[in-house]
Design a protein around this motif. Structure first.
Motif, PDB file in Angstrom:
ATOM      1  N   ASP A   1       0.847  -1.281   0.094  1.00 23.66           N
ATOM      2  CA  ASP A   1      -0.130   0.091   0.101  1.00 23.66           C
ATOM      3  C   ASP A   1       0.832   1.265   0.029  1.00 23.66           C
ATOM      4  O   ASP A   1       0.743   2.355   0.839  1.00 23.66           O
ATOM      5  N   ILE A   2       1.883   1.278  -1.027  1.00 21.93           N
ATOM      6  CA  ILE A   2       2.713   2.411  -1.169  1.00 21.93           C
ATOM      7  C   ILE A   2       2.867   2.756  -2.558  1.00 21.93           C
ATOM      8  O   ILE A   2       2.433   1.777  -3.362  1.00 21.93           O
ATOM      9  N   PRO A   3       3.104   3.823  -2.887  1.00 23.28           N
ATOM     10  CA  PRO A   3       3.315   4.184  -4.509  1.00 23.28           C
ATOM     11  C   PRO A   3       4.340   3.447  -5.165  1.00 23.28           C
ATOM     12  O   PRO A   3       5.459   3.004  -4.472  1.00 23.28           O
ATOM     13  N   GLU A   4       4.230   2.965  -6.311  1.00 19.77           N
ATOM     14  CA  GLU A   4       5.215   2.242  -6.985  1.00 19.77           C
ATOM     15  C   GLU A   4       6.648   2.980  -7.035  1.00 19.77           C
ATOM     16  O   GLU A   4       7.589   2.139  -7.011  1.00 19.77           O
ATOM     17  N   LYS A   5       6.712   4.200  -7.096  1.00 20.76           N
ATOM     18  CA  LYS A   5       7.847   4.923  -7.225  1.00 20.76           C
ATOM     19  C   LYS A   5       8.566   4.665  -5.960  1.00 20.76           C
ATOM     20  O   LYS A   5       9.956   4.613  -5.968  1.00 20.76           O
ATOM     21  N   ASN A   6       7.789   4.374  -4.652  1.00 18.32           N
ATOM     22  CA  ASN A   6       8.476   4.308  -3.621  1.00 18.32           C
ATOM     23  C   ASN A   6       9.247   2.864  -3.568  1.00 18.32           C
ATOM     24  O   ASN A   6      10.383   2.862  -3.073  1.00 18.32           O
ATOM     25  N   VAL A   7       8.527   1.938  -3.960  1.00 17.41           N
ATOM     26  CA  VAL A   7       9.151   0.547  -4.378  1.00 17.41           C
ATOM     27  C   VAL A   7      10.422   0.831  -4.933  1.00 17.41           C
ATOM     28  O   VAL A   7      11.352   0.178  -4.790  1.00 17.41           O
ATOM     29  N   GLU A   8      10.445   1.421  -6.184  1.00 18.08           N
ATOM     30  CA  GLU A   8      11.566   1.469  -7.144  1.00 18.08           C
ATOM     31  C   GLU A   8      12.581   2.346  -6.494  1.00 18.08           C
ATOM     32  O   GLU A   8      13.901   1.710  -6.458  1.00 18.08           O
ATOM     33  N   TYR A   9      12.276   3.322  -5.558  1.00 14.63           N
ATOM     34  CA  TYR A   9      13.708   3.864  -4.970  1.00 14.63           C
ATOM     35  C   TYR A   9      14.167   3.039  -4.088  1.00 14.63           C
ATOM     36  O   TYR A   9      15.297   2.689  -3.954  1.00 14.63           O
ATOM     37  N   ASN A  10      13.377   2.214  -3.059  1.00  8.62           N
ATOM     38  CA  ASN A  10      13.803   1.355  -1.939  1.00  8.62           C
ATOM     39  C   ASN A  10      14.389   0.196  -2.780  1.00  8.62           C
ATOM     40  O   ASN A  10      15.233  -0.370  -1.886  1.00  8.62           O
ATOM     41  N   MET A  11      14.060  -0.248  -3.663  1.00  9.06           N
ATOM     42  CA  MET A  11      14.707  -1.637  -4.553  1.00  9.06           C
ATOM     43  C   MET A  11      16.015  -1.138  -4.815  1.00  9.06           C
ATOM     44  O   MET A  11      16.881  -1.887  -4.514  1.00  9.06           O
ATOM     45  N   ARG A  12      16.123   0.115  -5.448  1.00 11.82           N
ATOM     46  CA  ARG A  12      17.487   0.651  -5.685  1.00 11.82           C
ATOM     47  C   ARG A  12      18.510   0.674  -4.658  1.00 11.82           C
ATOM     48  O   ARG A  12      19.572   0.263  -4.727  1.00 11.82           O
ATOM     49  N   GLU A  13      17.849   1.324  -3.497  1.00 16.16           N
ATOM     50  CA  GLU A  13      18.434   1.485  -2.334  1.00 16.16           C
ATOM     51  C   GLU A  13      19.078   0.333  -1.704  1.00 16.16           C
ATOM     52  O   GLU A  13      20.161  -0.049  -1.336  1.00 16.16           O
ATOM     53  N   ALA A  14      18.176  -0.709  -1.691  1.00 14.13           N
ATOM     54  CA  ALA A  14      18.390  -2.107  -1.063  1.00 14.13           C
ATOM     55  C   ALA A  14      19.380  -2.928  -1.918  1.00 14.13           C
ATOM     56  O   ALA A  14      20.345  -3.320  -1.419  1.00 14.13           O
ATOM     57  N   ILE A  15      19.456  -2.884  -3.396  1.00 10.33           N
ATOM     58  CA  ILE A  15      20.338  -3.263  -4.156  1.00 10.33           C
ATOM     59  C   ILE A  15      21.784  -2.601  -3.839  1.00 10.33           C
ATOM     60  O   ILE A  15      22.936  -3.308  -3.777  1.00 10.33           O
ATOM     61  N   GLU A  16      21.619  -1.272  -3.848  1.00 14.14           N
ATOM     62  CA  GLU A  16      23.092  -0.648  -3.378  1.00 14.14           C
ATOM     63  C   GLU A  16      23.631  -1.018  -2.177  1.00 14.14           C
ATOM     64  O   GLU A  16      24.627  -1.100  -2.163  1.00 14.14           O
ATOM     65  N   GLN A  17      22.776  -1.148  -1.188  1.00 18.09           N
ATOM     66  CA  GLN A  17      23.341  -1.782   0.244  1.00 18.09           C
ATOM     67  C   GLN A  17      23.715  -3.127   0.245  1.00 18.09           C
ATOM     68  O   GLN A  17      24.968  -3.200   0.618  1.00 18.09           O
TER      69      GLN A  17
END
Length: 193
Positions: free
Chosen positions: A147-163
């Motif tokens: 229940d969050i915007p898709e842009k939020n998922v995209e950002y967090n996925m990029r950040e998770a992969i970077e981490q």
């Protein structure tokens, strides 16, 4: 309303198909949140019972995100006092004994364990997103589930992969081991679905 998805739920055969196609990944997801096999089964029983009872009233545009979101809500309701740390269940990585010799099985399990430990170091939201991705959900489906915007998922996925990349690059872990662990996780989740 998506007539195709709704008509699938209305018939008993359609309902059975939805159950068979989604039960295992939903169970893994719910159990990763609750960490209790029996309670996870209860949550899913309630979910599918409710789906069947409400089949004529529900307005379901896309069944997969709907099921994962319902499972998530049920799991969160089932949790008691403290919010437990999510991690992939121990039995999620059972490696068939006929696939590898004993040494190869040991190496495969160690690779998966290392990847699991890296994922568990992520913040809870990002960890959940990675787990949903490993279960085969796409960004828009993860957004619907959480229940969050898709842009939020995209950002967090990029950040998770970077981490994760940073953790691998700044550790003494073998990159081939990490890569094989991720590959095995994807294979195991694909086979189990």
């Amino acid at each position: 309303m998506d007539a195709e998805n709704m008509s699938v739920v209305v018939t008993l055969d359609g309902f059975e198909s939805i159950f068979k196609d989604n039960y295992t990944p939903l169970y893994r997801y719910v159990n990763s949140i609750i960490k209790d096999k029996e309670l996870s089964k209860d949550v899913l029983s309630d979910l599918f019972l409710n789906l069947w009872q409400q089949k004529n009233k529900l307005q379901i545009a896309n069944i997969k995100p709907y099921l994962f979101r319902s499972a998530r809500n049920g799991a969160l309701k089932a949790l008691t006092a403290q919010n437990q740390i999510s991690q992939l269940p121990d039995d999620a990585f059972n490696i068939p004994s006929d696939s590898y010799n004993p040494f190869e099985r040991f190496v495969a399990k160690q690779s998966i364990k290392i990847v699991d430990e890296l994922i568990n170091k992520l913040p809870a939201k990002r960890r959940e997103m990675i787990e949903l991705r490993l279960l085969g959900l796409k960004n828009y489906e993860i957004a619907n589930v959480m229940d969050i915007p898709e842009k939020n998922v995209e950002y967090n996925m990029r950040e998770a992969i970077e981490q994760l990349s940073h953790a691998v690059n700044h550790s003494q872990l073998d990159k081939a081991t990490i890569a094989s662990g991720l590959m095995l996780i994807n294979i195991i989740f694909t086979i189990s679905q």
